[in-house]
Write a protein that holds these residues in place. Structure first.
Motif, PDB file in Angstrom:
ATOM      1  N   SER A   3       1.461  -1.105   0.426  1.00  0.00           N
ATOM      2  CA  SER A   3      -0.124   0.279   0.177  1.00  0.00           C
ATOM      3  C   SER A   3       0.990   0.999   0.191  1.00  0.00           C
ATOM      4  O   SER A   3       1.914   1.380   0.328  1.00  0.00           O
ATOM      5  CB  SER A   3      -0.583  -0.123   1.628  1.00  0.00           C
ATOM      6  OG  SER A   3      -0.428   0.262   2.399  1.00  0.00           O
ATOM      7  N   LEU A   4       0.447   1.654  -0.138  1.00  0.00           N
ATOM      8  CA  LEU A   4       1.344   3.564  -0.728  1.00  0.00           C
ATOM      9  C   LEU A   4       0.886   4.633   0.596  1.00  0.00           C
ATOM     10  O   LEU A   4      -0.269   4.755   0.848  1.00  0.00           O
ATOM     11  CB  LEU A   4       0.169   4.227  -2.039  1.00  0.00           C
ATOM     12  CG  LEU A   4       0.919   5.867  -2.363  1.00  0.00           C
ATOM     13  CD1 LEU A   4       2.714   5.872  -2.419  1.00  0.00           C
ATOM     14  CD2 LEU A   4       0.650   6.565  -3.234  1.00  0.00           C
ATOM     15  N   THR A   5       2.386   4.246   1.069  1.00  0.00           N
ATOM     16  CA  THR A   5       1.997   4.960   2.108  1.00  0.00           C
ATOM     17  C   THR A   5       2.753   6.993   2.125  1.00  0.00           C
ATOM     18  O   THR A   5       3.875   6.421   1.658  1.00  0.00           O
ATOM     19  CB  THR A   5       2.908   4.887   3.701  1.00  0.00           C
ATOM     20  OG1 THR A   5       2.430   2.896   4.169  1.00  0.00           O
ATOM     21  CG2 THR A   5       2.965   5.307   5.109  1.00  0.00           C
ATOM     22  N   ILE A   6       2.526   8.259   2.435  1.00  0.00           N
ATOM     23  CA  ILE A   6       2.577   9.064   2.644  1.00  0.00           C
ATOM     24  C   ILE A   6       3.066   9.436   3.597  1.00  0.00           C
ATOM     25  O   ILE A   6       2.544   9.709   4.491  1.00  0.00           O
ATOM     26  CB  ILE A   6       1.703   9.650   2.361  1.00  0.00           C
ATOM     27  CG1 ILE A   6       1.368   9.713   0.764  1.00  0.00           C
ATOM     28  CG2 ILE A   6       2.720  11.767   1.555  1.00  0.00           C
ATOM     29  CD1 ILE A   6      -0.143  10.713   0.108  1.00  0.00           C
ATOM     30  N   ARG A  12       6.736  22.156   6.248  1.00  0.00           N
ATOM     31  CA  ARG A  12       5.742  22.868   5.965  1.00  0.00           C
ATOM     32  C   ARG A  12       4.885  21.758   5.237  1.00  0.00           C
ATOM     33  O   ARG A  12       3.676  22.298   4.456  1.00  0.00           O
ATOM     34  CB  ARG A  12       6.712  23.393   4.521  1.00  0.00           C
ATOM     35  CG  ARG A  12       8.028  24.225   3.892  1.00  0.00           C
ATOM     36  CD  ARG A  12       8.402  25.231   3.694  1.00  0.00           C
ATOM     37  NE  ARG A  12       9.449  26.561   4.116  1.00  0.00           N
ATOM     38  CZ  ARG A  12      10.281  26.975   2.977  1.00  0.00           C
ATOM     39  NH1 ARG A  12      10.114  26.777   2.207  1.00  0.00           N
ATOM     40  NH2 ARG A  12      10.895  27.797   4.001  1.00  0.00           N
ATOM     41  N   ALA A  13       6.136  20.259   4.725  1.00  0.00           N
ATOM     42  CA  ALA A  13       4.558  19.350   4.028  1.00  0.00           C
ATOM     43  C   ALA A  13       3.481  19.290   4.971  1.00  0.00           C
ATOM     44  O   ALA A  13       2.653  18.709   4.948  1.00  0.00           O
ATOM     45  CB  ALA A  13       5.196  18.238   3.694  1.00  0.00           C
ATOM     46  N   ILE A  14       3.865  19.055   6.221  1.00  0.00           N
ATOM     47  CA  ILE A  14       2.848  18.569   7.629  1.00  0.00           C
ATOM     48  C   ILE A  14       1.625  20.119   7.225  1.00  0.00           C
ATOM     49  O   ILE A  14       0.303  19.393   7.695  1.00  0.00           O
ATOM     50  CB  ILE A  14       3.418  18.587   8.869  1.00  0.00           C
ATOM     51  CG1 ILE A  14       4.548  17.285   9.309  1.00  0.00           C
ATOM     52  CG2 ILE A  14       2.473  18.749   9.856  1.00  0.00           C
ATOM     53  CD1 ILE A  14       5.189  16.604   9.915  1.00  0.00           C
ATOM     54  N   LEU A  15       2.179  21.113   7.074  1.00  0.00           N
ATOM     55  CA  LEU A  15       1.292  22.390   7.174  1.00  0.00           C
ATOM     56  C   LEU A  15       0.448  21.893   6.587  1.00  0.00           C
ATOM     57  O   LEU A  15      -0.988  22.838   5.918  1.00  0.00           O
ATOM     58  CB  LEU A  15       1.932  23.558   7.765  1.00  0.00           C
ATOM     59  CG  LEU A  15       2.483  23.014   8.800  1.00  0.00           C
ATOM     60  CD1 LEU A  15       3.102  24.938   9.348  1.00  0.00           C
ATOM     61  CD2 LEU A  15       1.791  23.273  10.084  1.00  0.00           C
ATOM     62  N   ALA A  16       0.866  21.993   4.894  1.00  0.00           N
ATOM     63  CA  ALA A  16       0.140  21.826   3.675  1.00  0.00           C
ATOM     64  C   ALA A  16      -0.498  21.008   3.685  1.00  0.00           C
ATOM     65  O   ALA A  16      -1.750  20.798   3.293  1.00  0.00           O
ATOM     66  CB  ALA A  16       1.218  22.405   2.821  1.00  0.00           C
ATOM     67  N   ILE A  17      -0.065  19.348   4.383  1.00  0.00           N
ATOM     68  CA  ILE A  17      -1.355  18.734   4.179  1.00  0.00           C
ATOM     69  C   ILE A  17      -2.251  18.881   4.625  1.00  0.00           C
ATOM     70  O   ILE A  17      -3.526  19.117   5.007  1.00  0.00           O
ATOM     71  CB  ILE A  17      -0.587  17.356   4.807  1.00  0.00           C
ATOM     72  CG1 ILE A  17       0.555  16.791   3.015  1.00  0.00           C
ATOM     73  CG2 ILE A  17      -2.061  16.611   4.899  1.00  0.00           C
ATOM     74  CD1 ILE A  17       1.306  16.395   4.125  1.00  0.00           C
TER      75      ILE A  17
END
Length: 449
Positions: A3-6, A12-17
């Motif tokens: 399975s694909l896990t992000i 920045r990535a955490i806040l953007a998500i």
């Protein structure tokens, strides 16, 4: 299939998500609110149309009675926004003032100006086929409903925009606050790596989680600094304690050498004197290395003309290289000024050239040049000798690191170590590479324009 896990790996990535998911949820909630309010409004209009149509039709669908009711309703103030039309089986008008230019579909429907209904720009219609074959049409003027619907949609969009701006602004504020503290920690770590063990993370006095984390990190650095200081002091003390008796021993051996002419032990005494000199040079190099790695020499930094210094070193080593049977050439030497310790920079240049002289065979060509970059200067020393295997670069830079070459002088194993330490003291780097053939030693030093 896995399975694909992000896994977001940056703030920045955490806040953007987070912002993206929040906005998606917000849009869904706003859309649901609008849909519920819109459907409730339409349901109320439909309920009124159905009630009015039932009242007009009555129980027996009598045409005369329906005509009378339509006339009465048209004069009623409460139903002034309603329009009526009663037609027979052939579609001929029997009663009502509604004049559509084309038939309206059975059941409920919305229409606008394109329907060309006289007197009604926007309306909702209910068309019923009665038991006697006639058709009853009741239309509600929906101008106010459409205006309210637009107001509702605009309110939802404005609320969505304001909330989105608040969330995005808050996320940016959080990113800047956390990023600022992380950058402060990174600067401290970089300073410690560069040799400044006294650097600490600044505190803002709020006693927040960040402050407590910084205090814990600073306590760790204090402990490391104390341990390193103890080790350096012990090593320095040992070196000093050994250097003094070695100096006295060297003096006595030198005195013996002066009175040993013709003595069978003359060669052994000369060899002992040479080895004692090597030991004294080794201790001097170690003391200087510890001083450089401590970072205290930065206090002596001043503007240095590196181009003029390189020409001075090249001129002094020209004869040394020629006596050793090596060719020595000076390439481009631009005028470059940087802040540094002139004595250490001189030693760095000397060590680079002498390393090439001592570890190459006679006939080798050695080149020294400087390259000016945007915010840095590059010192390059190359030779066309046998070179060094790429997997041994770290070995020769490491303290006392040597290549296994019995036919060459051992040396102290500190030449390139000192070059690397001096480069790092000046926030630079030493990089070894293949000159194809030979060795290419490059020192990159930053320039503060």
């Amino acid at each position: 299939m896995r399975s694909l896990t992000i896994r977001p790996r940056s703030l920045r990535a955490i806040l953007a998500i987070f912002v993206a998911l929040f906005l998606i949820a917000l849009i869904a909630v706003r859309a649901a609110n609008y849909t519920v309010a819109h459907n409730a409004l339409i349901w109320e209009v439909d309920r009124r149309l159905a009630s009015e149509a039932s009242a007009i039709a009555g129980a027996k669908d009598d045409v005369a009675a329906m005509t009378a009711r339509i006339i009465a309703a048209q004069g009623n103030h409460d139903t002034a926004d309603l329009f009526y039309l009663l037609t027979d089986k052939a579609g001929q008008r029997l009663a009502g003032t509604l004049r559509p230019h084309r038939p309206l579909p059975l059941g409920y429907s919305n229409f606008g100006e394109e329907a060309q209904v006289d007197g009604v720009a926007h309306g909702r219609a209910l068309v019923r086929r009665l038991t006697n074959g006639s058709t009853l049409v009741v239309v509600s003027d929906n101008d106010e409903v459409v205006a309210f619907d637009r107001l509702l949609a605009n309110t939802q969009l404005i609320g969505l925009g304001i909330t989105a701006l608040i969330v995005i602004g808050g996320a940016i504020g959080i990113a800047l606050a956390i990023g600022g503290r992380m950058r402060a920690m990174q600067r401290t770590v970089d300073a410690v790596i560069a040799g400044d063990l006294h650097s600490r993370i600044p505190l803002d006095g709020t006693h927040s989680e960040f402050d407590r984390q910084a205090e814990a990190f600073n306590r760790m650095l204090d402990r490391i600094d104390a341990l390193m200081a103890n080790i350096k002091h012990a090593a320095r003390d040992v070196t000093h304690e050994l250097k003094s008796p070695l100096a006295r021993l060297r003096g006595r051996i030198a005195a013996m050498a002066r009175h040993a002419e013709g003595n069978p032990l003359q060669s052994e005494i000369d060899d002992a004197l040479a080895q004692t000199d090597q030991l004294l040079d080794l201790f001097s190099s170690l003391l200087r290395l510890w001083e450089i790695e401590g970072g205290h020499r930065r206090e002596r930094f001043a503007p240095v003309d590196l181009g003029a210094l390189a020409e001075e070193v090249a001129e002094s080593l020209q004869v040394v290289a020629e006596d050793a049977g090596r060719g020595f050439a000076i390439g481009a030497i631009p005028a470059v000024t940087l802040r540094g310790d002139i004595n250490l920079l001189r030693q760095m240049l000397v060590n680079l050239v002498e390393n090439a002289i001592h570890h190459t065979p006679p006939g080798t060509r050695i080149d020294l040049m400087l390259e000016r970059r945007a915010r840095a200067v590059r010192v390059i020393v190359t030779d066309n000798g046998p070179g060094i295997p790429a997997d041994r670069y770290e070995t020769v830079i490491r303290r006392f690191g040597r290549l296994e070459a019995p036919d060459k002088p051992d040396g102290q194993g500190l030449g390139l170590t000192l070059v690397d330490a001096i480069a790092r003291l000046h926030h630079g780097t030493l990089i070894l590479g293949d000159a194809e053939p030979g060795l290419r030693a490059v020192v990159d030093l930053p320039i503060d324009d």
